[in-house]
Design an enzyme around this catalytic site. Structure first.
Site, mmCIF file in Angstrom:
data_model
loop_
_atom_site.group_PDB
_atom_site.id
_atom_site.type_symbol
_atom_site.label_atom_id
_atom_site.label_comp_id
_atom_site.label_asym_id
_atom_site.label_seq_id
_atom_site.Cartn_x
_atom_site.Cartn_y
_atom_site.Cartn_z
ATOM 1 N N CYS A 77 0.783 -1.244 0.000
ATOM 2 C CA CYS A 77 0.000 0.000 0.000
ATOM 3 C C CYS A 77 0.811 1.289 0.000
ATOM 4 O O CYS A 77 0.704 2.108 -0.911
ATOM 5 C CB CYS A 77 -0.926 0.017 1.216
ATOM 6 S SG CYS A 77 -2.003 -1.411 1.380
ATOM 7 N N HIS A 133 -2.652 6.918 4.407
ATOM 8 C CA HIS A 133 -1.579 5.952 4.622
ATOM 9 C C HIS A 133 -0.201 6.475 4.227
ATOM 10 O O HIS A 133 0.677 5.708 3.826
ATOM 11 C CB HIS A 133 -1.876 4.647 3.857
ATOM 12 C CG HIS A 133 -1.411 3.424 4.595
ATOM 13 N ND1 HIS A 133 -1.560 2.156 4.114
ATOM 14 C CD2 HIS A 133 -0.791 3.284 5.791
ATOM 15 C CE1 HIS A 133 -1.058 1.282 4.958
ATOM 16 N NE2 HIS A 133 -0.581 1.949 5.994
#
Length: 478
Positions: A77, A133
């Site tokens: 990610c 993130h």
């Protein structure tokens, strides 16, 4: 006067056909950009690439534009999202390894100029909805400090949040809000609201980052029930994809209702390959392995792009492209500047997407971390020390102790090299390294250059001192 009128009519006709006016990319009218990112989506888990899961809205988007058949990201990610936001390989700023964990006092380097900053400089309104993130420990790393006018989602990031969110865990414009419910629904409502309430005098950049279908796997029962035959786990995963698809359809409908469709560029992609190491969850067919791996199943993802009248409907782009390419492509279309202190690795992909030009890359770095790495040049791909990330348990799913043990074992093992011709062997089953030693040397030479240029992975606060607010770094114990 008559000649001037004819010239004006010709010019207007050319503009209506999408005439490219600047650097092979910039349009006279800046397009709205809607970038939709799925999380851990398997390559074969949408309707236009696989048989199991119905995604009519994503399929319509693909049918309206181009399928990107060889689109690459990073295998997990955070690095993938860093590549999108910076247009630079994560090796340049130490974010090439694994993902940011909750509570980590590091983030995406503040030295980096991010995509929303570049687009805002070009006159865009910029909106982030969903997963971030890229740093939680200090507001300096949050979306509104990195170029977004508005943001909605989990800030600070929490470890792969529950998909049915309770009240009080979401933030709007970096302030707590009371919204509660299924994340795809909440994210979609916010995206639609921002489309409806946009300033029509400005083009819009909407970055919509769904958490679906990342674990923990959960969705309303009505979405998973039609997929019961796929098994307990995969049926819920499929339901998450179906729910996301329905939500994407509502976003597209909002764009159309607002009269924006004709001047909106849509991109849909996954951040990395689907997770295959915890049972029958995602399918990356025909590719090998999945999330966390350097093989195609980890780094080659489902993607499509559409802009009515500018990208041929139903087309296929076979040339390799990478997540870093969106930065210069979008900024070029916006008429903005890619001149900056830190050079881009991304290249303008617009001629490749719209004119069938070759890939703008002679080599694409898939990653280099420690002794492992992979690179693609033309149809050829070299993987160094990749077998430890094969179809078994990958590093993305290991405990810290398991990762440490794995690294210790790798340090004592001899290097391995695998060479694949992807034009003939998409599943990477036929290793040609022994029969093509010169080609191995050629690709390894390029991979070694990237490895030598790489900044060491930033894993702890003191590693990030040059770009981390000093007041927020805990002192080292003496």
């Amino acid at each position: 006067m008559k000649m001037k009128t004819v010239f004006l009519a010709q010019a207007l006709a050319l503009l209506g056909m999408g005439c490219i006016a600047k650097s092979g990319a910039a349009e006279s009218s800046q397009p709205n950009i809607v970038f939709i990112l799925a999380d851990d989506l398997g390559y074969a888990d949408v309707g236009f690439t696989g048989p199991d899961i119905k995604t009519p809205n994503i399929d319509k988007l693909r049918a309206a534009g181009a399928k990107l058949e060889a689109f690459y990201t990073l295998s997990v990610c955070t690095p993938s999202r860093c590549a999108l936001m910076t247009g630079r390989y994560p090796i340049r700023y130490g974010r090439q390894y694994n993902v940011l964990r909750p509570g980590q006092k590091v983030g995406l380097s503040l030295d980096e100029r991010l995509l929303p900053q570049a687009l805002r400089e070009a006159g865009y309104a910029t909106v982030h909805v969903g997963k971030w993130h890229l740093g939680e420990f200090d507001p300096a790393y949050w979306p509104m400090q990195r170029g977004f006018d508005h943001t909605y989602g989990y800030i600070p990031d929490q470890k792969h949040v529950v998909h049915n969110a309770p009240s009080g865990v979401l933030q709007r414009d970096e302030k707590p809000c009371a919204d509660a419910g299924w994340l795809p629904e909440l994210y979609t409502q916010e995206a639609v609201r921002r489309i409806e309430q946009r300033d029509p005098a400005k083009p819009l950049f909407l970055y919509l980052a769904y958490n679906s279908p990342h674990g923990p796997h959960d969705c309303p029962p009505e979405y998973s029930k039609p997929y019961a035959s796929l098994g307990a786990t995969r049926s819920i995963y499929a339901g998450m994809v179906a729910q996301m698809d329905e939500c994407i359809g509502r976003v597209i409908a909002a764009v159309e209702k607002a009269g924006m469709r004709g001047n909106t560029l849509f991109v849909f992609a996954s951040d990395n390959g689907g997770l295959t190491t915890k049972g029958d969850i995602a399918h990356n067919t025909p590719f090998r392995a999945g999330k966390g791996s350097l093989y195609e199943g980890g780094v080659r993802v489902v993607a499509c792009v559409a802009w009515d009248g500018h990208i041929a409907a139903g087309s296929v782009v076979k040339a390799p492209l990478h997540m870093v390419d969106w930065f210069p492509t979008f900024v070029g279309l916006a008429g903005g500047s890619v001149e900056q202190k830190l050079p881009l690795d991304g290249r303008d992909a617009w001629p490749t997407i719209t004119q069938g030009k070759p890939s703008p890359h002679d080599a694409i770095l898939l990653n280099t971390v420690g002794r492992a790495g992979a690179i693609r040049m033309g149809d050829w791909k070299l993987v160094r020390n990749g077998k430890s990330d094969d179809d078994g348990k990958g590093s993305a799913d290991m405990s810290r102790d398991e990762q440490i043990q794995k690294r210790r074992e790798a340090l004592s093992a001899a290097d391995t090299y695998e060479l694949f011709n992807l034009a003939q062997d998409l599943s990477e089953t036929n290793d040609l390294a022994a029969s093509e030693p010169e080609r191995v040397k050629q690709l390894l030479s390029r991979l070694d250059v990237f490895t030598q240029e790489a900044v060491p992975p930033i894993m702890k606060p003191e590693d990030a001192k040059p770009t981390t607010p000093k007041s927020k770094i805990p002192k080292k114990a003496k």
